[in-house]
Design an enzyme around this catalytic site. Structure first.
Site, PDB file in Angstrom:
ATOM      1  N   GLU A  17       0.835  -1.211   0.000  1.00 33.98           N
ATOM      2  CA  GLU A  17       0.000   0.000   0.000  1.00 33.98           C
ATOM      3  C   GLU A  17       0.865   1.255   0.000  1.00 33.98           C
ATOM      4  O   GLU A  17       1.872   1.322   0.702  1.00 33.98           O
ATOM      5  CB  GLU A  17      -0.901  -0.001   1.241  1.00 33.98           C
ATOM      6  CG  GLU A  17      -1.778   1.251   1.322  1.00 33.98           C
ATOM      7  CD  GLU A  17      -2.886   1.107   2.330  1.00 33.98           C
ATOM      8  OE1 GLU A  17      -3.668   0.146   2.217  1.00 33.98           O
ATOM      9  OE2 GLU A  17      -2.958   1.951   3.235  1.00 33.98           O
ATOM     10  N   THR A  48      -4.108   4.823  -1.310  1.00 39.44           N
ATOM     11  CA  THR A  48      -5.133   5.377  -0.427  1.00 39.44           C
ATOM     12  C   THR A  48      -5.766   6.629  -1.047  1.00 39.44           C
ATOM     13  O   THR A  48      -5.275   7.173  -2.039  1.00 39.44           O
ATOM     14  CB  THR A  48      -4.566   5.718   0.968  1.00 39.44           C
ATOM     15  OG1 THR A  48      -3.630   6.770   0.823  1.00 39.44           O
ATOM     16  CG2 THR A  48      -3.911   4.511   1.614  1.00 39.44           C
ATOM     17  N   ALA A  51      -8.991  12.345   2.343  1.00 41.87           N
ATOM     18  CA  ALA A  51     -10.369  12.721   2.678  1.00 41.87           C
ATOM     19  C   ALA A  51     -10.690  14.157   2.279  1.00 41.87           C
ATOM     20  O   ALA A  51     -11.635  14.737   2.747  1.00 41.87           O
ATOM     21  CB  ALA A  51     -10.605  12.504   4.161  1.00 41.87           C
ATOM     22  N   ARG A 106     -16.054   4.196   3.847  1.00 40.84           N
ATOM     23  CA  ARG A 106     -16.827   5.340   4.296  1.00 40.84           C
ATOM     24  C   ARG A 106     -15.893   6.517   4.510  1.00 40.84           C
ATOM     25  O   ARG A 106     -16.162   7.632   4.110  1.00 40.84           O
ATOM     26  CB  ARG A 106     -17.530   5.015   5.618  1.00 40.84           C
ATOM     27  CG  ARG A 106     -18.405   6.141   6.106  1.00 40.84           C
ATOM     28  CD  ARG A 106     -18.678   6.040   7.600  1.00 40.84           C
ATOM     29  NE  ARG A 106     -17.485   6.290   8.390  1.00 40.84           N
ATOM     30  CZ  ARG A 106     -17.462   6.267   9.704  1.00 40.84           C
ATOM     31  NH1 ARG A 106     -18.562   5.996  10.372  1.00 40.84           N
ATOM     32  NH2 ARG A 106     -16.335   6.512  10.366  1.00 40.84           N
ATOM     33  N   LYS A 273       7.841   3.647   1.767  1.00 42.12           N
ATOM     34  CA  LYS A 273       9.277   3.369   1.933  1.00 42.12           C
ATOM     35  C   LYS A 273       9.586   2.025   1.268  1.00 42.12           C
ATOM     36  O   LYS A 273       9.502   0.970   1.908  1.00 42.12           O
ATOM     37  CB  LYS A 273       9.634   3.340   3.422  1.00 42.12           C
ATOM     38  CG  LYS A 273       9.442   4.676   4.098  1.00 42.12           C
ATOM     39  CD  LYS A 273      10.160   4.722   5.433  1.00 42.12           C
ATOM     40  CE  LYS A 273      10.197   6.139   5.961  1.00 42.12           C
ATOM     41  NZ  LYS A 273       9.286   6.364   7.065  1.00 42.12           N
TER      42      LYS A 273
HETATM   43  P1  FAD Z   1     -17.952   1.330   7.438  1.00 46.06           P
HETATM   44  O1  FAD Z   1     -17.859  -0.029   6.900  1.00 46.06           O
HETATM   45  O2  FAD Z   1     -19.091   2.186   6.993  1.00 46.06           O
HETATM   46  O3  FAD Z   1     -17.951   1.217   9.036  1.00 46.06           O
HETATM   47  C1  FAD Z   1     -17.826   2.389   9.855  1.00 46.06           C
HETATM   48  C2  FAD Z   1     -18.575   2.178  11.174  1.00 46.06           C
HETATM   49  O4  FAD Z   1     -19.984   2.089  10.935  1.00 46.06           O
HETATM   50  C3  FAD Z   1     -18.212   0.878  11.880  1.00 46.06           C
HETATM   51  O5  FAD Z   1     -18.269   1.104  13.267  1.00 46.06           O
HETATM   52  C4  FAD Z   1     -19.288  -0.104  11.441  1.00 46.06           C
HETATM   53  O6  FAD Z   1     -19.486  -1.134  12.397  1.00 46.06           O
HETATM   54  C5  FAD Z   1     -20.506   0.804  11.290  1.00 46.06           C
HETATM   55  N1  FAD Z   1     -21.390   0.417  10.197  1.00 46.06           N
HETATM   56  C6  FAD Z   1     -21.038  -0.163   9.018  1.00 46.06           C
HETATM   57  N2  FAD Z   1     -22.121  -0.335   8.243  1.00 46.06           N
HETATM   58  C7  FAD Z   1     -23.189   0.132   8.924  1.00 46.06           C
HETATM   59  C8  FAD Z   1     -24.559   0.254   8.638  1.00 46.06           C
HETATM   60  N3  FAD Z   1     -25.082  -0.171   7.485  1.00 46.06           N
HETATM   61  N4  FAD Z   1     -25.372   0.813   9.585  1.00 46.06           N
HETATM   62  C9  FAD Z   1     -24.889   1.258  10.763  1.00 46.06           C
HETATM   63  N5  FAD Z   1     -23.560   1.171  11.094  1.00 46.06           N
HETATM   64  C10 FAD Z   1     -22.729   0.638  10.176  1.00 46.06           C
HETATM   65  N6  FAD Z   1      -9.453   6.212   5.160  1.00 46.06           N
HETATM   66  C11 FAD Z   1      -9.267   7.158   4.204  1.00 46.06           C
HETATM   67  O7  FAD Z   1      -9.670   8.317   4.384  1.00 46.06           O
HETATM   68  N7  FAD Z   1      -8.645   6.851   3.013  1.00 46.06           N
HETATM   69  C12 FAD Z   1      -8.183   5.598   2.742  1.00 46.06           C
HETATM   70  O8  FAD Z   1      -7.632   5.349   1.670  1.00 46.06           O
HETATM   71  C13 FAD Z   1      -8.353   4.573   3.739  1.00 46.06           C
HETATM   72  N8  FAD Z   1      -7.922   3.313   3.526  1.00 46.06           N
HETATM   73  C14 FAD Z   1      -8.163   2.334   4.457  1.00 46.06           C
HETATM   74  C15 FAD Z   1      -7.749   1.024   4.192  1.00 46.06           C
HETATM   75  C16 FAD Z   1      -7.972   0.019   5.129  1.00 46.06           C
HETATM   76  C17 FAD Z   1      -7.535  -1.390   4.826  1.00 46.06           C
HETATM   77  C18 FAD Z   1      -8.593   0.327   6.373  1.00 46.06           C
HETATM   78  C19 FAD Z   1      -8.795  -0.747   7.403  1.00 46.06           C
HETATM   79  C20 FAD Z   1      -8.999   1.630   6.645  1.00 46.06           C
HETATM   80  C21 FAD Z   1      -8.793   2.652   5.699  1.00 46.06           C
HETATM   81  N9  FAD Z   1      -9.216   3.967   5.926  1.00 46.06           N
HETATM   82  C22 FAD Z   1      -9.021   4.944   4.964  1.00 46.06           C
HETATM   83  C23 FAD Z   1      -9.848   4.346   7.202  1.00 46.06           C
HETATM   84  C24 FAD Z   1     -11.403   4.212   7.135  1.00 46.06           C
HETATM   85  O9  FAD Z   1     -11.924   5.161   6.250  1.00 46.06           O
HETATM   86  C25 FAD Z   1     -11.940   4.430   8.550  1.00 46.06           C
HETATM   87  O10 FAD Z   1     -11.562   3.381   9.384  1.00 46.06           O
HETATM   88  C26 FAD Z   1     -13.431   4.718   8.641  1.00 46.06           C
HETATM   89  O11 FAD Z   1     -13.708   5.174   9.968  1.00 46.06           O
HETATM   90  C27 FAD Z   1     -14.347   3.523   8.401  1.00 46.06           C
HETATM   91  O12 FAD Z   1     -14.421   3.203   7.078  1.00 46.06           O
HETATM   92  P2  FAD Z   1     -15.195   1.851   6.631  1.00 46.06           P
HETATM   93  O13 FAD Z   1     -15.202   1.835   5.172  1.00 46.06           O
HETATM   94  O14 FAD Z   1     -14.629   0.696   7.351  1.00 46.06           O
HETATM   95  O15 FAD Z   1     -16.652   2.193   7.181  1.00 46.06           O
END
Ligand code: FAD
Length: 294
Positions: A17, A48, A51, A106, A273
């Protein structure tokens, strides 16, 4: 190539990544990093998504450069501060640039958000909605998951239930948040299986090569830091070269244990890196080749 196909065809995949530059004048340097990473022949490189600000088009530009060099790219996309039109335009731009794989996210609540600001103007305040749109557009879609639960989760069971909802929306594979104790992943995978989540889960490995990184990583991910890693950071915090070597060894050890226990996807957070990714790959390339029967 679609990542789902790769995951089907190989016993173990290794992916990397990178993050795009925050300032445009650093684009050339990150582009060179991306090209250097392609020379390590990973199964794919993920990029990535910022935001907000200029890094957003850099994600698709870097993904295109990676694809053009013959390596599969996984572009990230988040719903933060984007209305439906803007999301559709970002998706079109990925498509126009030949990107077939997107990690649907998200996104985090921005630190500079004002009270009352609508962070998700598209109405998509969870990743599952974005997953559906991307599947309809024909992409191979990944999602994020959290072995130690997402920080906003009510509890572990609810976190898995909501993850199942996201997977059912059409996720082809999941990539985990960083974790430093493999048992956290094994226990999470057990809970996934019990909940009927059967898509491939790629293990996210963050090499800690600088002792100051640990506090930042805990802040970012809430990850549990095992005593062994704490001792390494404590012992070598004032010897950068020793800390670097110990950090590579710790990540290597984690990966060997994961592969030995049947984990099929290793995803390394390179922090841009290439030398770190290179050192780890040198330590595990024969293990991966042997597992893949090469
Ligand atoms: P979701 O899947 O929407 O989950 C967020 C929260 O809402 C969780 O607590 C979940 O339990 C809850 N939830 C999920 N679906 C529902 C629903 N239908 N109804 C009610 N609650 C729900 N951030 C960036 O800005 N840019 C990036 O490129 C980036 N890359 C990432 C890559 C990886 C592998 C990971 C693990 C994280 C990354 N993040 C990135 C961070 C990520 O955006 C945050 O962790 C964010 O808070 C959650 O995103 P998500 O897609 O997991 O959200």
């Amino acid at each position: 190539m679609k990542i789902a196909e790769k995951l089907k065809n190989k016993k173990v995949t290794l992916s990397l990544e990178i993050f795009p530059p925050k300032k445009q004048d650093a684009f050339e340097s990150v582009k060179n990093t991306a090209i250097e990473l392609t020379s390590l022949k990973p199964d794919f490189i993920s990029i990535t998504y910022g935001a907000g600000g200029s890094t957003q088009s850099n994600t698709s530009d870097l993904a295109q450069i990676i694809e053009n060099s013959g390596t599969t790219a996984l572009a990230h996309l988040t719903c933060v501060r984007a209305n439906l039109e803007q999301l559709k335009s970002a998706i079109k731009s990925f498509k126009d640039k030949g990107i077939q794989n997107i990690l649907a996210l998200r996104g985090d609540f921005p630190k500079d958000a004002k009270e009352g600001e609508n962070i998700f103007p598209s109405g998509m305040n969870h990743a599952d909605a974005l997953v559906r749109i991307l599947k309809d557009e024909g992409f191979c879609v990944g999602g994020a998951c959290y072995p130690e639960s997402h920080p906003e989760s009510v509890n572990r069971d609810n976190d898995i239930e909501l993850l199942k909802r996201k997977v059912d929306a059409g996720v082809d594979f999941l990539t985990t948040q960083m974790f430093f104790d493999n048992d956290m992943l094994y226990s999470f995978l057990y809970r996934c299986q019990s909940a009927g989540i059967h898509v491939p889960v790629l293990a996210g490995i963050m090499p800690i090569t600088n002792a100051n990184q640990v506090a930042r990583m805990v802040d970012l991910s809430n990850a549990y830091i095992p005593r062994k890693l704490l001792a390494i950071c404590d012992r070598f915090k004032t010897s950068p070269e020793a800390m670097y070597q110990a950090g590579i060894a710790y990540a290597t050890d984690q990966i060997i244990d994961l592969i030995s226990n049947g984990i099929r996807g290793i995803h390394i957070y390179t922090m841009n890196k290439p030398e770190i990714a290179k050192a780890i790959i040198r330590n595990v390339d024969s293990i991966i080749a042997a597992t893949n029967g090469e």
